[in-house]
Design an enzyme around this catalytic site. Structure first.
Site, PDB file in Angstrom:
ATOM      1  N   ASP A 208      23.705  37.943  18.291  1.00 29.09           N
ATOM      2  CA  ASP A 208      23.049  38.364  17.864  1.00 29.09           C
ATOM      3  C   ASP A 208      22.591  38.769  19.343  1.00 29.09           C
ATOM      4  OD1 ASP A 208      23.036  41.861  17.762  1.00 29.09           O
ATOM      5  OD2 ASP A 208      22.611  41.537  15.546  1.00 29.09           O
ATOM      6  N   ALA A 210      20.773  41.724  21.403  1.00 26.81           N
ATOM      7  CA  ALA A 210      20.591  43.188  21.271  1.00 26.81           C
ATOM      8  C   ALA A 210      19.697  43.684  22.563  1.00 26.81           C
ATOM      9  CB  ALA A 210      20.483  43.749  20.348  1.00 26.81           C
TER      10      ALA A 210
END
Ligand code: LMR
Length: 394
Positions: A208, A210
């Site tokens: 992930d 971000a």
């Protein structure tokens, strides 16, 4: 039938946003939700995005559907931004998603489709919504040690010992950079050890990412992700444009499925398309189109990268100021980790009770696990926070 529904636990970050709004104190300080704010406390539209939006308004002739995976140009531009030349485009399937959260959700869904009893290893702690989505999907989670409460850095030995228990058929969720909620990150040498462990165990990584560009720089922040993607047989990457393009409400993210075997791309792409179709059909396009315009126009890209760098450096300088003020008020170096952490967040490593006292006695809002959003500060509020932290006895 709805009488069977029960009240659900509130999302802690969103609940805090509401509490802050409702607080009448004029000197309150919001260090909660992960949104960038400048020195004036505003979250401006980035200059290149504004320019792209103007161009788009002039040039756009239709709002008809794009493809199920979104505009292929967006997939190509984002693959290049995240992976550069670490992996050939022939090995990457990609689909636009509603925000980074949409990509995370689709990624977990895909893991479950591939292996209904998949276990996902998650850092302890991780972004609370990771756990919430996994629970919602009925996926078993296995926490791995991550944060060293003593040093406030990464407990790398603990992490590796726990991840060594993963097996082929398990997935390991990793934060690409700017770990949320701790701010403690792996070095490149540690990423190399993680890759060796992934190859040894056969577990599938899902990354992930971000906050690319918020830590050490656009390239540096993607280095771990690139290393993993170029080394393992297959992986998933969920990327968000919310923060680094400042387009939070446009819901712009992407899920990439990378396979070392290019002949798998067709099936992976079909799976991503299918998941989009089942969950929301066509992904939102406005933000993705702006991102594509910015990334493919050299002038806009340079403008964007420059502004992102300003944002990154302003957070770094706030970190340094906060560490210095904490040293001044506490008369000790025990908060030095604040300057070492990277990204938007730092975890102070204190009790929910003291976090609550910061809120009630000083109007300072941070998440209960003592995560503070560095970007919620400015040069005037840093000493106020430092004094309050020491006053409540953290
Ligand atoms: C955060 O962690 O504060 C952000 O990612 C916003 C969110 O949706 O929780």
């Amino acid at each position: 039938m709805f009488e069977t529904l029960k009240e659900l636990p509130a999302d802690k970050i969103l609940m805090l946003m509401q509490m802050f709004k409702d607080d009448p104190r004029s000197d309150k300080i919001d260090l909660g939700v992960g949104v960038y704010k400048n020195a004036e406390g505003l979250t401006p539209v980035m200059r290149a995005i504004k320019a792209a939006e103007k161009q788009l308004w002039e040039a756009e002739t239709t709002k008809t559907y794009t493809g199920l995976a979104g505009d292929p140009a967006y997939g190509a531009a984002m693959t290049e931004l995240v992976l550069a030349d670490a992996v050939s485009a022939a090995n990457v399937a990609a689909a636009a998603t509603p925000g980074g959260t949409g990509a995370v959700r689709q990624g977990f869904d895909m893991l479950k489709m591939a292996k209904p009893d998949v276990r996902v290893f998650v850092s302890d702690p991780t972004w609370p919504n990771h756990l919430s989505i996994l629970k919602h999907l009925g996926i078993e989670t296995v926490p791995y040690r991550y944060f060293d409460e003593e040093t406030r850095g990464v407990d790398f030995d603990g992490m590796m010992a726990d991840l060594a228990k993963a097996q082929k058929g398990d997935a390991i969720l990793l934060h690409g950079c700017c770990h949320n909620p701790t701010g403690a990150n792996l070095t490149l040498a540690q990423w190399k050890e993680v890759v060796a462990l992934l190859l040894k165990t056969g577990a599938t990584p899902m990354i992930d990412i971000a906050y690319q560009g918020f830590g050490d720089g656009l390239e540096e922040d993607a280095a771990g992700t690139r290393l993993v993607a170029s080394s393992v047989p297959e992986c998933l990457i969920a990327a968000s444009c919310s923060k680094n393009f400042g387009i939070y409400r446009e819901r712009t993210g992407i899920l990439m499925a990378v396979s070392a075997d290019a002949s798998r791309k067709k099936i992976l792409q079909g799976t991503l398309n299918h998941l989009n179709r089942q969950n929301f059909s066509f992904p939102p396009d406005h933000g993705a189109r702006l991102v594509t315009m910015v990334l493919t126009d050299p002038a806009l890209r340079a403008e964007w990268a420059a502004e992102l760098e300003e944002v990154r450096l302003s957070m770094l300088s706030l970190r340094e100021q906060l560490a210095a003020e904490l040293r001044r008020f506490s008369g000790s170096d025990r908060f030095g980790f604040v300057a070492q952490h990277r990204g938007m967040f730092s975890r102070l490593g204190t009790t929910p009770e003291l976090v609550e006292r910061l809120r009630t006695e000083h109007g300072i809002y941070m998440v209960g696990d003592s995560r503070l959003n560095i970007a919620g500060l400015n040069r005037t509020t840093v000493p106020i926070l430092a004094e309050a932290i020491v006053k409540v006895g953290i």
